[in-house]
Design a protein around this motif. Structure first.
Motif, PDB file in Angstrom:
ATOM      1  N   UNK A  11       0.807  -1.219   0.000  1.00  0.00           N
ATOM      2  CA  UNK A  11       0.000   0.000   0.000  1.00  0.00           C
ATOM      3  C   UNK A  11       0.844   1.274   0.000  1.00  0.00           C
ATOM      4  N   UNK A  12       1.994   1.271   0.681  1.00  0.00           N
ATOM      5  CA  UNK A  12       2.824   2.466   0.719  1.00  0.00           C
ATOM      6  C   UNK A  12       3.290   2.881  -0.660  1.00  0.00           C
ATOM      7  N   UNK A  13       3.827   1.921  -1.414  1.00  0.00           N
ATOM      8  CA  UNK A  13       4.326   2.223  -2.759  1.00  0.00           C
ATOM      9  C   UNK A  13       3.185   2.577  -3.700  1.00  0.00           C
ATOM     10  N   UNK A  14       2.069   1.853  -3.612  1.00  0.00           N
ATOM     11  CA  UNK A  14       0.957   2.109  -4.511  1.00  0.00           C
ATOM     12  C   UNK A  14       0.246   3.420  -4.190  1.00  0.00           C
ATOM     13  N   UNK A  15       0.266   3.818  -2.915  1.00  0.00           N
ATOM     14  CA  UNK A  15      -0.299   5.113  -2.557  1.00  0.00           C
ATOM     15  C   UNK A  15       0.494   6.227  -3.235  1.00  0.00           C
ATOM     16  N   UNK A  16       1.803   6.060  -3.323  1.00  0.00           N
ATOM     17  CA  UNK A  16       2.644   7.049  -4.008  1.00  0.00           C
ATOM     18  C   UNK A  16       2.275   7.126  -5.486  1.00  0.00           C
ATOM     19  N   UNK A  17       2.003   5.975  -6.098  1.00  0.00           N
ATOM     20  CA  UNK A  17       1.583   5.950  -7.500  1.00  0.00           C
ATOM     21  C   UNK A  17       0.252   6.691  -7.664  1.00  0.00           C
ATOM     22  N   UNK A  18      -0.699   6.377  -6.790  1.00  0.00           N
ATOM     23  CA  UNK A  18      -2.021   7.009  -6.875  1.00  0.00           C
ATOM     24  C   UNK A  18      -1.928   8.516  -6.688  1.00  0.00           C
ATOM     25  N   UNK A  19      -1.070   8.956  -5.778  1.00  0.00           N
ATOM     26  CA  UNK A  19      -0.917  10.397  -5.529  1.00  0.00           C
ATOM     27  C   UNK A  19      -0.406  11.131  -6.768  1.00  0.00           C
ATOM     28  N   UNK A  20       0.443  10.464  -7.555  1.00  0.00           N
ATOM     29  CA  UNK A  20       0.990  11.129  -8.733  1.00  0.00           C
ATOM     30  C   UNK A  20      -0.104  11.458  -9.751  1.00  0.00           C
ATOM     31  N   UNK A  21      -1.163  10.653  -9.774  1.00  0.00           N
ATOM     32  CA  UNK A  21      -2.234  10.873 -10.738  1.00  0.00           C
ATOM     33  C   UNK A  21      -3.369  11.726 -10.179  1.00  0.00           C
ATOM     34  N   UNK A  22      -3.673  11.574  -8.903  1.00  0.00           N
ATOM     35  CA  UNK A  22      -4.785  12.297  -8.312  1.00  0.00           C
ATOM     36  C   UNK A  22      -4.305  13.611  -7.700  1.00  0.00           C
ATOM     37  N   UNK A  23      -5.207  14.533  -7.507  1.00  0.00           N
ATOM     38  CA  UNK A  23      -4.821  15.856  -7.045  1.00  0.00           C
ATOM     39  C   UNK A  23      -4.986  16.038  -5.540  1.00  0.00           C
ATOM     40  N   UNK A  24      -5.449  15.018  -4.836  1.00  0.00           N
ATOM     41  CA  UNK A  24      -5.540  15.108  -3.379  1.00  0.00           C
ATOM     42  C   UNK A  24      -5.486  13.708  -2.787  1.00  0.00           C
ATOM     43  N   UNK A  25      -5.176  13.639  -1.499  1.00  0.00           N
ATOM     44  CA  UNK A  25      -4.994  12.344  -0.832  1.00  0.00           C
ATOM     45  C   UNK A  25      -6.288  11.547  -0.745  1.00  0.00           C
ATOM     46  N   UNK A  26      -7.406  12.232  -0.612  1.00  0.00           N
ATOM     47  CA  UNK A  26      -8.678  11.503  -0.504  1.00  0.00           C
ATOM     48  C   UNK A  26      -8.950  10.703  -1.773  1.00  0.00           C
ATOM     49  N   UNK A  27      -8.768  11.345  -2.928  1.00  0.00           N
ATOM     50  CA  UNK A  27      -8.952  10.628  -4.192  1.00  0.00           C
ATOM     51  C   UNK A  27      -7.920   9.516  -4.348  1.00  0.00           C
ATOM     52  N   UNK A  28      -6.694   9.769  -3.911  1.00  0.00           N
ATOM     53  CA  UNK A  28      -5.647   8.750  -4.013  1.00  0.00           C
ATOM     54  C   UNK A  28      -5.999   7.532  -3.163  1.00  0.00           C
ATOM     55  N   UNK A  29      -6.543   7.769  -1.977  1.00  0.00           N
ATOM     56  CA  UNK A  29      -6.946   6.649  -1.114  1.00  0.00           C
ATOM     57  C   UNK A  29      -8.082   5.852  -1.743  1.00  0.00           C
ATOM     58  N   UNK A  30      -9.020   6.560  -2.370  1.00  0.00           N
ATOM     59  CA  UNK A  30     -10.110   5.855  -3.051  1.00  0.00           C
ATOM     60  C   UNK A  30      -9.569   4.981  -4.179  1.00  0.00           C
TER      61      UNK A  30
END
Length: 226
Positions: A58-77
């Motif tokens: 999850x740590x590494x993939x959260x970093x991937x999601x953050x690069x595409x999304x504009x906020x942490x809430x969307x990245x977590x989703x």
């Protein structure tokens, strides 16, 4: 994520472990035999195996999601959807592939699907960021020469943050291509398949994204030298 969607997730997987923002836990790297054992446990519906994968990746993939999304809430989703997608598709996982690579691709696709699902917004015109030329072919606004001092500046955390902010300002269709090619390191054909566009369109968008990014970086350095 809406309350109804969270309820659906909870019903499907029970109580999901928290999505970690830190690096993967120590000892999370599996050799091929232990990873295959983990995958077999996932296929059999072992909840503990699912939790192990979430905690390890999850740590590494959260970093991937953050690069595409504009906020942490969307990245977590996005991250939550990625793990749910993994659970649903685990029986189609091909032996011999790396689980981490497969999860990475799922996360990228979930991020892109979330971006596409949003209501259409007017795109920022990228033409304003393209280099301008006079009739004789010369630059109207010559780019800043990138010297050794510029290279040092680019290595600074503050400047890296500026570059990340500049990437975030790109129109979504150019930004996605740049992230997939330059950050996620997909090749042209893979990027085309993920985005559903031609390889030539990938090349054109990437070239224009680089030009626009260079314009924004030049503007930043010009402003700092005034």
């Amino acid at each position: 994520m809406t309350t109804d969607r969270r309820s659906e997730v909870a019903r499907e997987r029970g109580s999901l472990p928290p999505m970690l923002d830190s690096s993967p836990a120590a000892g999370s790297t599996h050799d091929s035999s232990s990873e295959m054992s983990l995958i077999n446990r996932l296929r059999s519906g072992d909840d503990r195996a699912f939790e192990e994968v979430v905690r390890a990746h999850s740590g590494r993939l959260m970093s991937v999601a953050r690069r595409f999304m504009r906020n942490d809430e969307d990245a977590r989703d996005v991250l939550q959807e990625a793990f749910i997608s993994m659970h649903r598709a685990i029986h189609s996982f091909e032996s011999g592939a790396r689980l981490s690579t497969w999860l990475h691709r799922i996360t990228v696709k979930c991020a892109l699907m979330k971006i596409r699902s949003r209501k259409c917004r007017p795109e920022i015109a990228i033409d304003d960021l393209m280099p301008r030329f006079s009739e004789d072919g010369h630059h109207i606004d010559p780019p800043c020469p990138w010297t050794e001092d510029t290279d040092v500046a680019m290595a600074r955390e503050q400047t890296r943050a500026m570059v990340r902010a500049a990437i975030d300002r790109l129109p979504e269709n150019y930004r996605s291509v740049l992230l997939l090619r330059d950050i996620e390191e997909l090749d042209t054909e893979e990027t085309a398949q993920v985005l559903g566009i031609s390889a030539n369109a990938v090349k054109v968008r990437l070239h224009r994204a680089h030009q626009a990014l260079r314009t924004m970086i030049d503007t930043h350095f010009k402003d700092t030298l005034r």
